[in-house]
Design a protein around this motif. Structure first.
Motif, PDB file in Angstrom:
ATOM      1  N   ILE A  93      33.244  67.126  71.530  1.00 18.81           N
ATOM      2  CA  ILE A  93      33.824  65.834  71.897  1.00 18.81           C
ATOM      3  C   ILE A  93      33.611  64.846  70.762  1.00 18.81           C
ATOM      4  CG2 ILE A  93      33.679  63.882  73.495  1.00 18.81           C
ATOM      5  CD1 ILE A  93      32.969  65.796  75.698  1.00 18.81           C
ATOM      6  N   ASP A  94      34.674  64.224  70.343  1.00 18.85           N
ATOM      7  CA  ASP A  94      34.614  63.200  69.298  1.00 18.85           C
ATOM      8  C   ASP A  94      34.923  61.852  69.943  1.00 18.85           C
ATOM      9  OD1 ASP A  94      34.450  62.279  66.557  1.00 18.85           O
ATOM     10  OD2 ASP A  94      36.629  61.952  66.696  1.00 18.85           O
ATOM     11  N   TYR A  95      33.941  60.955  69.927  1.00 17.52           N
ATOM     12  CA  TYR A  95      34.101  59.662  70.589  1.00 17.52           C
ATOM     13  C   TYR A  95      34.741  58.660  69.642  1.00 17.52           C
ATOM     14  CZ  TYR A  95      31.104  61.475  74.280  1.00 17.52           C
ATOM     15  OH  TYR A  95      30.591  62.225  75.310  1.00 17.52           O
ATOM     16  N   GLY A  96      35.535  57.757  70.226  1.00 18.16           N
ATOM     17  CA  GLY A  96      36.148  56.694  69.451  1.00 18.16           C
ATOM     18  C   GLY A  96      35.131  55.659  69.004  1.00 18.16           C
ATOM     19  N   PRO A  97      35.503  54.778  68.080  1.00 15.88           N
ATOM     20  CA  PRO A  97      34.561  53.786  67.532  1.00 15.88           C
ATOM     21  C   PRO A  97      34.016  52.818  68.579  1.00 15.88           C
ATOM     22  CG  PRO A  97      36.820  53.299  66.865  1.00 15.88           C
ATOM     23  CD  PRO A  97      36.856  54.648  67.495  1.00 15.88           C
ATOM     24  N   GLU A  98      34.792  52.539  69.620  1.00 16.07           N
ATOM     25  CA  GLU A  98      34.342  51.620  70.671  1.00 16.07           C
ATOM     26  C   GLU A  98      33.584  52.341  71.779  1.00 16.07           C
ATOM     27  OE1 GLU A  98      34.561  48.450  70.326  1.00 16.07           O
ATOM     28  OE2 GLU A  98      35.724  48.612  68.469  1.00 16.07           O
ATOM     29  N   GLY A  99      33.625  53.682  71.768  1.00 12.26           N
ATOM     30  CA  GLY A  99      32.922  54.455  72.777  1.00 12.26           C
ATOM     31  C   GLY A  99      33.651  54.573  74.091  1.00 12.26           C
ATOM     32  N   ASN A 100      34.867  54.012  74.178  1.00 19.76           N
ATOM     33  CA  ASN A 100      35.614  54.075  75.430  1.00 19.76           C
ATOM     34  C   ASN A 100      36.738  55.109  75.396  1.00 19.76           C
ATOM     35  OD1 ASN A 100      37.178  52.738  73.606  1.00 19.76           O
ATOM     36  ND2 ASN A 100      37.650  50.972  74.922  1.00 19.76           N
ATOM     37  N   THR A 101      36.878  55.839  74.294  1.00 21.31           N
ATOM     38  CA  THR A 101      37.848  56.939  74.190  1.00 21.31           C
ATOM     39  C   THR A 101      37.176  58.137  73.555  1.00 21.31           C
ATOM     40  OG1 THR A 101      38.617  56.174  72.026  1.00 21.31           O
ATOM     41  CG2 THR A 101      39.814  55.355  73.962  1.00 21.31           C
ATOM     42  N   PHE A 102      37.740  59.298  73.781  1.00 16.25           N
ATOM     43  CA  PHE A 102      37.217  60.514  73.164  1.00 16.25           C
ATOM     44  C   PHE A 102      38.356  61.518  72.989  1.00 16.25           C
ATOM     45  CE2 PHE A 102      37.178  61.543  77.622  1.00 16.25           C
ATOM     46  CZ  PHE A 102      37.459  62.902  77.679  1.00 16.25           C
ATOM     47  N   ARG A 103      38.130  62.495  72.148  1.00 16.32           N
ATOM     48  CA  ARG A 103      39.066  63.585  71.960  1.00 16.32           C
ATOM     49  C   ARG A 103      38.314  64.900  71.900  1.00 16.32           C
ATOM     50  NH1 ARG A 103      41.865  61.987  66.528  1.00 16.32           N
ATOM     51  NH2 ARG A 103      41.250  59.920  67.215  1.00 16.32           N
ATOM     52  N   GLU A 124      39.618  65.772  58.307  1.00 15.88           N
ATOM     53  CA  GLU A 124      40.920  65.491  57.714  1.00 15.88           C
ATOM     54  C   GLU A 124      42.055  66.176  58.472  1.00 15.88           C
ATOM     55  OE1 GLU A 124      38.326  66.569  56.175  1.00 15.88           O
ATOM     56  OE2 GLU A 124      37.707  64.877  54.899  1.00 15.88           O
ATOM     57  N   ASN A 125      41.720  67.260  59.181  1.00 16.38           N
ATOM     58  CA  ASN A 125      42.753  68.014  59.894  1.00 16.38           C
ATOM     59  C   ASN A 125      43.003  67.499  61.305  1.00 16.38           C
ATOM     60  OD1 ASN A 125      43.018  69.684  57.667  1.00 16.38           O
ATOM     61  ND2 ASN A 125      41.479  71.154  58.428  1.00 16.38           N
ATOM     62  N   ILE A 126      42.188  66.531  61.766  1.00 13.39           N
ATOM     63  CA  ILE A 126      42.352  65.994  63.114  1.00 13.39           C
ATOM     64  C   ILE A 126      43.501  64.999  63.107  1.00 13.39           C
ATOM     65  CG2 ILE A 126      41.252  64.717  64.976  1.00 13.39           C
ATOM     66  CD1 ILE A 126      38.591  65.722  63.955  1.00 13.39           C
ATOM     67  N   GLN A 127      44.505  65.257  63.917  1.00 15.19           N
ATOM     68  CA  GLN A 127      45.649  64.370  63.995  1.00 15.19           C
ATOM     69  C   GLN A 127      45.263  63.080  64.725  1.00 15.19           C
ATOM     70  OE1 GLN A 127      48.479  65.033  62.412  1.00 15.19           O
ATOM     71  NE2 GLN A 127      47.515  66.936  61.668  1.00 15.19           N
ATOM     72  N   GLY A 128      45.878  62.005  64.332  1.00 13.79           N
ATOM     73  CA  GLY A 128      45.544  60.676  64.819  1.00 13.79           C
ATOM     74  C   GLY A 128      45.208  60.550  66.275  1.00 13.79           C
ATOM     75  N   ASN A 129      46.138  60.800  67.177  1.00 15.41           N
ATOM     76  CA  ASN A 129      45.881  60.586  68.586  1.00 15.41           C
ATOM     77  C   ASN A 129      45.965  61.871  69.391  1.00 15.41           C
ATOM     78  OD1 ASN A 129      45.409  57.824  68.470  1.00 15.41           O
ATOM     79  ND2 ASN A 129      47.604  57.365  68.493  1.00 15.41           N
ATOM     80  N   ASP A 130      45.865  63.019  68.688  1.00 19.41           N
ATOM     81  CA  ASP A 130      45.959  64.286  69.399  1.00 19.41           C
ATOM     82  C   ASP A 130      44.833  64.388  70.415  1.00 19.41           C
ATOM     83  OD1 ASP A 130      48.129  64.945  68.015  1.00 19.41           O
ATOM     84  OD2 ASP A 130      47.168  66.421  66.696  1.00 19.41           O
ATOM     85  N   MET A 131      45.185  64.666  71.633  1.00 17.66           N
ATOM     86  CA  MET A 131      44.225  64.912  72.697  1.00 17.66           C
ATOM     87  C   MET A 131      43.272  63.724  72.893  1.00 17.66           C
ATOM     88  SD  MET A 131      43.343  68.900  71.944  1.00 17.66           S
ATOM     89  CE  MET A 131      42.484  69.105  73.473  1.00 17.66           C
ATOM     90  N   LEU A 132      43.767  62.500  72.663  1.00 18.61           N
ATOM     91  CA  LEU A 132      42.957  61.288  72.851  1.00 18.61           C
ATOM     92  C   LEU A 132      42.910  60.928  74.329  1.00 18.61           C
ATOM     93  CD1 LEU A 132      41.417  59.060  71.308  1.00 18.61           C
ATOM     94  CD2 LEU A 132      43.543  57.736  71.340  1.00 18.61           C
ATOM     95  N   HIS A 133      41.716  60.698  74.845  1.00 25.09           N
ATOM     96  CA  HIS A 133      41.533  60.410  76.267  1.00 25.09           C
ATOM     97  C   HIS A 133      40.688  59.154  76.435  1.00 25.09           C
ATOM     98  CE1 HIS A 133      43.022  64.503  77.043  1.00 25.09           C
ATOM     99  NE2 HIS A 133      42.180  64.915  76.094  1.00 25.09           N
ATOM    100  N   ASN A 134      40.980  58.484  77.528  1.00 24.67           N
ATOM    101  CA  ASN A 134      40.187  57.300  77.875  1.00 24.67           C
ATOM    102  C   ASN A 134      38.992  57.714  78.727  1.00 24.67           C
ATOM    103  OD1 ASN A 134      41.823  55.340  76.621  1.00 24.67           O
ATOM    104  ND2 ASN A 134      43.263  55.408  78.344  1.00 24.67           N
ATOM    105  N   ILE A 135      37.924  56.999  78.542  1.00 28.93           N
ATOM    106  CA  ILE A 135      36.743  57.198  79.370  1.00 28.93           C
ATOM    107  C   ILE A 135      36.794  56.180  80.497  1.00 28.93           C
ATOM    108  CG2 ILE A 135      34.214  57.141  79.465  1.00 28.93           C
ATOM    109  CD1 ILE A 135      34.175  57.972  76.554  1.00 28.93           C
ATOM    110  N   SER A 136      36.931  56.665  81.705  1.00 29.07           N
ATOM    111  CA  SER A 136      37.060  55.759  82.840  1.00 29.07           C
ATOM    112  C   SER A 136      35.681  55.419  83.369  1.00 29.07           C
ATOM    113  CB  SER A 136      37.905  56.400  83.927  1.00 29.07           C
ATOM    114  OG  SER A 136      37.373  57.634  84.335  1.00 29.07           O
TER     115      SER A 136
END
Length: 199
Positions: free
Chosen positions: A168-178, A187-199
């Motif tokens: 799991i790779d968390y977003g900079p704000e900690g409220n999203t992950f992929r 470098e091979n991770i696409q921008g918003n591929d499989m991006l999910h919100n943390i509810s």
């Protein structure tokens, strides 16, 4: 001529410095009494014994020791002590001053010990408090780790992803992950591929 303490003005004490304090009888207005009876049958200090040898009441020891120099001079002039008696008086005063200084020194040392004990007690209490807080923080850390692990396991499950091959790779704000493959380079991770919100 007898002074108010039973001593003799202008001459040596009739019994000598170490003799019977016959002046005690005159001082008390009674018949012949022994020095022990005169001093109350109690254990006496060295200074009190010396004062007794001069026929002085024990109350005068404090005067000899503690009077300011001008009042002390008046005191000895009033009693008209001989030179030999004055040597005893000076000895009483010197010994008393030393005892007072020693007492003050011991008091200071005791005060220092009490202060150190208080500081030690405060330090020990602080250590115990911090130890207790550290224990609580570690317990909270373990609880949060377990909670995070359960949340990640749930994320892998609902997205049908193998946790042994993905992370799991968390977003900079900690409220999203992929969810990304473990062997994938950043470098091979696409921008918003499989991006999910943390509810």
């Amino acid at each position: 001529m007898i002074n108010r303490h039973g001593g003799y003005y202008g001459q040596h004490h009739p019994a000598g410095l170490g003799g019977q304090a016959t002046s005690a009888a005159a001082y008390l207005g009674q018949g012949p009494v022994s020095p022990a009876a005169y001093w109350g049958h109690q254990q006496r200090t060295k200074n009190e014994q010396l004062a007794e040898s001069l026929g002085l009441p024990k109350e005068d020891v404090d005067k000899i020791v503690n009077l300011p120099m001008d009042e002390f001079s008046t005191y000895v002039m009033y009693h008209n002590f001989t030179e030999e008696q004055m040597n005893v008086i000076r000895d009483i005063r010197r010994r008393g001053k030393n005892l007072v200084a020693a007492h003050k020194c011991r008091r200071r040392k005791l005060d220092e010990v009490e202060q150190l004990q208080e500081r030690l007690e405060k330090a020990q209490n602080k250590f115990l408090r911090l130890k207790h807080e550290d224990k609580n923080l570690k317990r909270e850390e373990e609880r949060l780790k377990l909670q995070l692990q359960e949340a990640e396991n749930y994320a892998f499950m609902i997205h049908n992803t193998d946790p042994s091959k993905h992370r799991i790779d968390y977003g900079p704000e900690g409220n999203t992950f992929r969810l990304i493959p473990k062997d994938a380079c950043k470098e091979n991770i696409q921008g918003n591929d499989m991006l999910h919100n943390i509810s």
